[in-house]
Design a protein around this motif. Structure first.
Motif, PDB file in Angstrom:
ATOM      1  N   SER A   1      40.687  32.985  48.857  1.00  0.00           N
ATOM      2  CA  SER A   1      39.272  33.317  48.731  1.00  0.00           C
ATOM      3  C   SER A   1      38.460  32.838  49.924  1.00  0.00           C
ATOM      4  O   SER A   1      38.874  31.934  50.659  1.00  0.00           O
ATOM      5  CB  SER A   1      38.709  32.709  47.445  1.00  0.00           C
TER       6      SER A   1
ATOM      7  N   SER B   1      39.000  36.318  45.925  1.00  0.00           N
ATOM      8  CA  SER B   1      37.581  36.649  45.934  1.00  0.00           C
ATOM      9  C   SER B   1      36.942  36.409  47.296  1.00  0.00           C
ATOM     10  O   SER B   1      37.492  35.717  48.154  1.00  0.00           O
ATOM     11  CB  SER B   1      36.851  35.816  44.879  1.00  0.00           C
ATOM     12  N   SER B   2      35.755  37.023  47.465  1.00  0.00           N
ATOM     13  CA  SER B   2      34.908  36.820  48.649  1.00  0.00           C
ATOM     14  C   SER B   2      35.654  37.140  49.940  1.00  0.00           C
ATOM     15  O   SER B   2      35.752  36.329  50.857  1.00  0.00           O
ATOM     16  CB  SER B   2      34.359  35.384  48.678  1.00  0.00           C
TER      17      SER B   2
ATOM     18  N   LYS C   1      37.016  41.094  52.160  1.00  0.00           N
ATOM     19  CA  LYS C   1      36.594  42.472  52.408  1.00  0.00           C
ATOM     20  C   LYS C   1      37.683  43.440  51.988  1.00  0.00           C
ATOM     21  O   LYS C   1      37.897  44.480  52.611  1.00  0.00           O
ATOM     22  CB  LYS C   1      36.265  42.656  53.894  1.00  0.00           C
TER      23      LYS C   1
ATOM     24  N   SER D   1      36.647  39.047  42.701  1.00  0.00           N
ATOM     25  CA  SER D   1      35.218  39.327  42.863  1.00  0.00           C
ATOM     26  C   SER D   1      34.802  39.343  44.324  1.00  0.00           C
ATOM     27  O   SER D   1      35.495  38.826  45.198  1.00  0.00           O
ATOM     28  CB  SER D   1      34.401  38.289  42.089  1.00  0.00           C
ATOM     29  N   ASN D   2      33.632  39.951  44.556  1.00  0.00           N
ATOM     30  CA  ASN D   2      33.010  39.973  45.885  1.00  0.00           C
ATOM     31  C   ASN D   2      33.934  40.577  46.950  1.00  0.00           C
ATOM     32  O   ASN D   2      34.211  39.984  47.985  1.00  0.00           O
ATOM     33  CB  ASN D   2      32.565  38.563  46.298  1.00  0.00           C
ATOM     34  N   ASN D   3      34.420  41.773  46.651  1.00  0.00           N
ATOM     35  CA  ASN D   3      35.186  42.550  47.604  1.00  0.00           C
ATOM     36  C   ASN D   3      34.643  43.976  47.607  1.00  0.00           C
ATOM     37  O   ASN D   3      33.498  44.210  47.163  1.00  0.00           O
ATOM     38  CB  ASN D   3      36.681  42.523  47.239  1.00  0.00           C
TER      39      ASN D   3
ATOM     40  N   SER E   1      33.622  40.910  39.355  1.00  0.00           N
ATOM     41  CA  SER E   1      32.229  41.225  39.656  1.00  0.00           C
ATOM     42  C   SER E   1      32.023  41.546  41.130  1.00  0.00           C
ATOM     43  O   SER E   1      32.806  41.144  41.994  1.00  0.00           O
ATOM     44  CB  SER E   1      31.333  40.063  39.235  1.00  0.00           C
ATOM     45  N   ASN E   2      30.943  42.268  41.382  1.00  0.00           N
ATOM     46  CA  ASN E   2      30.504  42.586  42.740  1.00  0.00           C
ATOM     47  C   ASN E   2      31.576  43.335  43.534  1.00  0.00           C
ATOM     48  O   ASN E   2      31.963  42.938  44.620  1.00  0.00           O
ATOM     49  CB  ASN E   2      30.086  41.315  43.483  1.00  0.00           C
ATOM     50  N   ASN E   3      32.045  44.441  42.955  1.00  0.00           N
ATOM     51  CA  ASN E   3      32.933  45.370  43.636  1.00  0.00           C
ATOM     52  C   ASN E   3      32.359  46.777  43.481  1.00  0.00           C
ATOM     53  O   ASN E   3      31.143  46.935  43.259  1.00  0.00           O
ATOM     54  CB  ASN E   3      34.354  45.271  43.060  1.00  0.00           C
TER      55      ASN E   3
ATOM     56  N   ARG F   1      27.786  43.956  38.510  1.00  0.00           N
ATOM     57  CA  ARG F   1      27.557  44.607  39.807  1.00  0.00           C
ATOM     58  C   ARG F   1      28.744  45.476  40.225  1.00  0.00           C
ATOM     59  O   ARG F   1      29.326  45.326  41.300  1.00  0.00           O
ATOM     60  CB  ARG F   1      27.227  43.565  40.872  1.00  0.00           C
ATOM     61  N   ASN F   2      29.087  46.386  39.340  1.00  0.00           N
ATOM     62  CA  ASN F   2      30.045  47.443  39.625  1.00  0.00           C
ATOM     63  C   ASN F   2      29.416  48.766  39.214  1.00  0.00           C
ATOM     64  O   ASN F   2      28.172  48.861  39.132  1.00  0.00           O
ATOM     65  CB  ASN F   2      31.359  47.187  38.879  1.00  0.00           C
TER      66      ASN F   2
END
Length: 1024
Positions: A457, A481-482, A484, A506-508, A530-532, A555-556
């Motif tokens: 991560s 996570s986190s 790219k 998450s966060n990708n 989350s956040n994908n 956040r998808n």
């Protein structure tokens, strides 16, 4: 011829006859003594059991005991001299008849499951030289007559549950060579008289709760080779004389409270040292360079101290080194090293037996040298994380074929992950988190089939997640996570049934749908996606994730309805589906999740009515904003409307009552103004404050300045303020945006309206007004208590002037104060009151450490009585704080005084153990109550707050010291009260009044120095 030899034959016959008559008593006595030994062994066998075919249960009573397994006799076969029954799975207790084996020289019962106490009769074995009872579950104290074992050479009772102060009687064993009492529950100081054991070679007292200083007289032990005092509560500096004990081979003082500098010449004064373990203390100064001159040393451990400076030269001189651990200090790189900032790693290539290397948690910087791959082929664990290392990971690291752990996390490493890491076929943990590593994740990592934890991560990795990750058949935790990362979530990594901790992507920039195979992760505890850019429906197969506690999908672009099957995940505590495109209604099944503590459905396209059950009964834990089509259930809304009406009525009644009170006061002033006019006025003003205005409270708190903020409660913030009459108060400002604030306000007003007790926080007045924005403003004004909350004292955020925490008497006074207040509420009010939210943050202490109960925002008045239990007159939803709520509340049982008793019991246990009921470190699924229960009463010292244990040795009352033994007996009673209050069934709990009496009796016994209830040790688990 016969006549010639007849006299000779007759003489021979007489000699044989006489000899037989002389020997016969001896043979008869020997047989009798062996029979005594046999009966003692049979009695010993009667108290144990084992499934091993070689255990005493196989002894043939018809044969001689000298033929029995594990029994050794002397060469004449007359007496039993040895008994070795180690590692046979024996259970049961040691029979006192063992003391009848009077010729026994060696007794070995180690590595079994024996319980009970050490019988005093074992000390009758005056010829015993070797006694090993280690690795069992023996409890109680070491017999006081142990000094009778004058021939003893080896005493090993390590890894048991032996309690009591270190027995000074042991210092009379003049011939002892090995004394191993490690891993027990011994406490108190190490007596200086231990230095009288002139023959002692090994002194092992590690993993106990010994305190005080290390006796300087230990230096008199000229033959001492091993000194192990690890994991105790020893304090102060290490006596300089210890560093001059040239015979020492093993010096282990880790995990204590020791401080000071380690002498730079320690390697000179301790030339025979093989193990040097000073981890987890408060040592300062630099790493002694002389240690690097000990060419035979095997272990150097100084992690978790306050050491500074650089790594001294000389590491290349240690060919036998197996462990080098200097992690978690303040070590910096050498700028002048010819080998570079991390050149000492190159020196370690000479240590061909190195297995463990830890330099993590320091201030080291520089590039990892390519020669790191030349380190020992036996190197198993390599910790280099949390430094300032930069550059790339050298490909040569793939040569370290024995590595099971590689941690380079939280540095400034760049470049790509070397494909050569995939050659580390024994690797179990790979940590590269928190760097700036870029590029793709190499497919070669899929070769690490023994991996159980991978954390990549917080980097800049891109590309797809390798499908080869499906080879991780032993993986417990995956965190990518986190980064790219893009593409879809591979089906292969969803088919890892071993995942039981974290699955975090998450966060990708992951896209596509979430496959139904997600349901194969049956054992995982946390899933964070989350956040994908994931889309499609939420799979119904999530119902199979039975162990799931936290699920984040915020956040998808998920769409469709929320599957009702989520309601089948009974242990779910957190669910975040916010910022998606979910539609339809909220499943009623979510309201049935009793463990659910946080639910975020904000910013979706949900519609319909909001359920009222479960978590929806407390909308402060539910986020629903951004769903314009949602509406609250009519019944819920009507209840809230009634609440608002009720609060208005309450305010009007309060104002009218205040006016009437003012009129009465005015009349009284007029009638008695010729007497003590000023004094009376002052008294009445202090006793009956008028309602204060918003403007007055704003001034009192400096416009509600954050510097005056002293806490946050369930329904608002608390400020310290100074009113116009210079009285210092605590002002609780209610958050009107919180659902249920009106009920909290009314509950608190009603509960405190007519109650008065020295251990209840006093409500002075209230404020119902509008603020400068013309919005509703509600506040309650209390007396100010300057010593903060009990939670702050438990967590160590508050200390006394001398820097110490609360001792046993002060903690006992606190729980008695709390019990007194709750007893008053339950039994002495006109209408009984149940508090519903007893916990340390709601207990405040004044300047004299008097405890007062506050925060009645959840309090309820009780109207009905049934038997010994008083219950509330109407149905209410779950009330209280997690960890303190009694189990029956989760099943819908109404709040009761038995529920308050449970919360009080948990609070008591927390105060005396220092452990929160939701502490992450509690073992497995065990809660605080179960943890203390498992240790009660034999292992109580293991669960007591370490700071409390330290203070036991110096406790003084009225100028007289109170012995630690007496304190520990009292603690058994106190924790017994806590366990009695926390019984699973409400009917099985003692009420607060009985608890209060027992605590008051215990305090009386403690302060009067009267021996307390020793009988409690032999009673049931609750002590009653």
């Amino acid at each position: 011829m016969s006549l010639l030899f007849s006299p000779l034959l007759q003489a021979s016959f007489l000699i044989i006859l006489v000899s037989f008559k002389c020997i016969f008593p001896f043979l008869e006595s020997a047989a009798l003594n062996l029979e005594t030994d046999k009966q003692a062994l049979i009695s010993f066998r009667s108290q144990i059991s084992s499934e091993s075919p070689y255990s005493p249960t196989s002894w043939d009573q018809k044969s001689s005991p000298c033929n029995w397994t594990g029994v050794a006799c002397n060469r004449f076969g007359h007496r039993v001299v040895g008994l070795n029954l180690s590692s046979l799975g024996l259970s049961g207790s040691i029979s006192p008849y063992i003391g009848n084996l009077s010729f026994l020289h060696s007794l070995e019962l180690q590595n079994n499951q024996l319980t009970g106490t050490l019988p005093d009769e074992i000390c009758n074995l005056s010829g015993l030289r070797f006694l090993n009872l280690s690795s069992n579950s023996l409890r109680g104290t070491i017999p006081s007559n142990v000094s009778k074992l004058t021939e003893l050479r080896v005493l090993d009772i390590s890894m048991n549950q032996i309690t009591g102060r270190f027995p000074e009687e042991l210092t009379s064993l003049a011939n002892i060579q090995i004394l191993n009492l490690g891993r027990n529950l011994l406490w108190g100081n190490i007596p200086p008289s231990i230095a009288n054991l002139s023959t002692l070679e090994d002194l092992i007292l590690g993993t106990n709760t010994l305190s005080g200083i290390i006796p300087r007289d230990l230096s008199r032990l000229r033959n001492l080779k091993v000194l192990d005092l690890t994991i105790n509560n020893l304090s102060g500096t290490v006596p300089a004389t210890i560093y001059n004990m040239s015979s020492l081979v093993n010096l282990a003082l880790a995990s204590n409270l020791l401080w000071g500098k380690i002498p730079s010449d320690v390697g000179v004064t301790l030339p025979n040292l093989l193990v040097f373990n000073f981890c987890i203390n408060k040592f300062t100064g630099t790493i002694p360079g002389s240690l690097h001159n000990l060419t035979n040393i095997k272990v150097i451990r100084m992690a978790h101290n306050l050491l500074e400076g650089t790594v001294p030269p000389g590491l290349g001189n240690l060919p036998l080194l197996e462990m080098y651990n200097i992690g978690c200090n303040r070590i910096v790189s050498s700028e002048n090293s010819a080998l570079g900032p991390l050149g000492f790693l190159i020196s370690l290539t000479n240590s061909t037996r190195l297995k463990f290397l830890a330099i993590d948690g320091n201030l080291l910087q520089g590039v990892i040298p390519e020669s790191v791959g030349n380190l020992s082929k036996d190197l198993s664990k390599l910790y280099m994380g949390d430094n300032r290392i930069y550059g790339t990971i050298p490909a040569s690291i793939g040569h370290l074929s024995s590595l099971t752990l590689l941690n380079l996390s939280y540095n400034s490493i760049t470049g790509e992950i070397p494909t050569e890491i995939g050659q580390l076929e024994n690797l179990q943990m790979l940590g590269l988190a928190g760097n700036r590593i870029a590029g793709r994740i190499p497919d070669s990592l899929g070769n690490l089939q023994k991996l159980n934890q991978i954390d990549l991560s917080g980097n800049e990795l891109m590309g797809r997640i390798p499908t080869a990750f499906g080879n991780f058949h032993s993986l417990l935790s995956m965190d990518l996570s986190s980064n790219k990362l893009n593409g879809t979530i591979p089906r292969e990594i969803l088919n890892l049934p071993s995942l039981s901790m974290i699955f975090n992507l998450s966060n990708n920039f992951l896209n596509g749908s979430l496959l139904q195979e997600i349901g194969l992760l049956e054992s995982v505890v946390t899933i964070d996606l989350s956040n994908n850019r994931l889309s499609g429906d939420i799979p119904s197969s999530l119902r199979n994730c039975k162990s799931l506690e936290e699920f984040y999908m915020a956040r998808n672009s998920f769409s469709g309805p929320i599957p009702s099957t989520l309601g089948e995940i009974k242990g779910l505590e957190t669910l975040d589906l916010s910022y998606n495109h979910l539609s339809g209604s909220i499943p009623l099944e979510l309201g049935k999740l009793k463990a659910l503590m946080s639910l975020n459905l904000a910013f979706n396209d949900l519609e319909g009515v909001v359920p009222c059950d479960g978590i929806f009964s407390n909308l402060s834990r539910v986020q629903l904003e951004g769903n314009p089509k949602l509406s609250l259930h009519l019944a819920c809304q009507n209840a809230r409307d009634r609440g608002r009406t009720l609060i208005k009525v309450c305010v009007v009644i309060s104002i009218m009552a205040t006016l009437a009170l003012c009129f009465s006061i005015g009349s009284l002033f007029y009638i008695r103004r010729s007497k003590a006019k000023i004094a009376l006025s002052s008294s009445l003003i202090k006793e009956h404050h008028q309602l204060v205005s918003y403007h007055e409270l704003r001034q009192a708190t400096g416009n509600f300045n954050e510097q005056n903020l002293i806490g946050n409660g369930s329904f608002g913030s608390v400020y310290k303020g100074c009113l116009g009459d210079d009285s210092v108060v605590a002002i609780k400002v209610l958050d009107i945006k919180q659902v249920g604030f009106e009920k909290s306000f009314l509950a608190e007003c009603e509960a405190l309206r007519s109650v008065r007790h020295r251990n209840l926080v006093k409500l002075i007045t209230s404020c119902s007004s509008v603020d400068f924005k013309n919005e509703e403003f509600l506040a309650l004004v209390y007396e100010f208590l300057g010593n903060g909350s009990l939670k702050d004292w438990i967590k160590g955020k508050r200390k006394k002037e001398n820097g110490g925490g609360l001792n046993l008497v002060e903690r006992l006074n606190v729980v008695i104060d709390i019990a007194s207040a709750i007893d008053y509420l339950h039994h002495d009010c006109d209408v009984p009151v149940v508090h519903c939210d007893l916990k340390p943050s709601n207990i405040l202490l004044d300047e004299d450490l008097t405890a007062k109960v506050g925060d009645f925002g959840l309090a309820r008045l009780l109207m009905e009585k049934a038997g010994d239990q008083t219950s509330i007159s109407s149905t209410h939803v779950l009330k209280g704080s997690i960890g303190y709520i009694p189990p029956e509340y989760g099943l819908g049982v109404k709040p009761s005084i038995a529920g308050d008793a449970y919360s009080f019991g948990v609070l008591l246990l927390e105060l005396f153990t220092g452990k929160s009921p939701i502490d992450d470190n509690l073992m497995g699924e065990q809660n605080l109550v179960g943890w203390v229960q498992s240790a009660f009463p034999a292992k109580l010292l293991q669960v007591l707050d370490p700071e409390l244990l330290l203070l036991m040795d110096i406790l003084v009352h009225d100028g007289r010291p109170i012995s630690p033994e007496l304190q520990q007996e009292c603690v058994i009673t106190i924790l017994g009260v806590g366990l009695s209050c926390t019984a699973g069934s409400p009917d099985s709990r003692i009420n607060i009044r009985n608890a209060l009496r027992k605590l008051q009796d215990t305090r009386g016994s403690l302060l009067n120095h009267v021996p307390t209830m020793k009988a409690s040790k032999s009673q049931n688990n609750h002590g009653y």
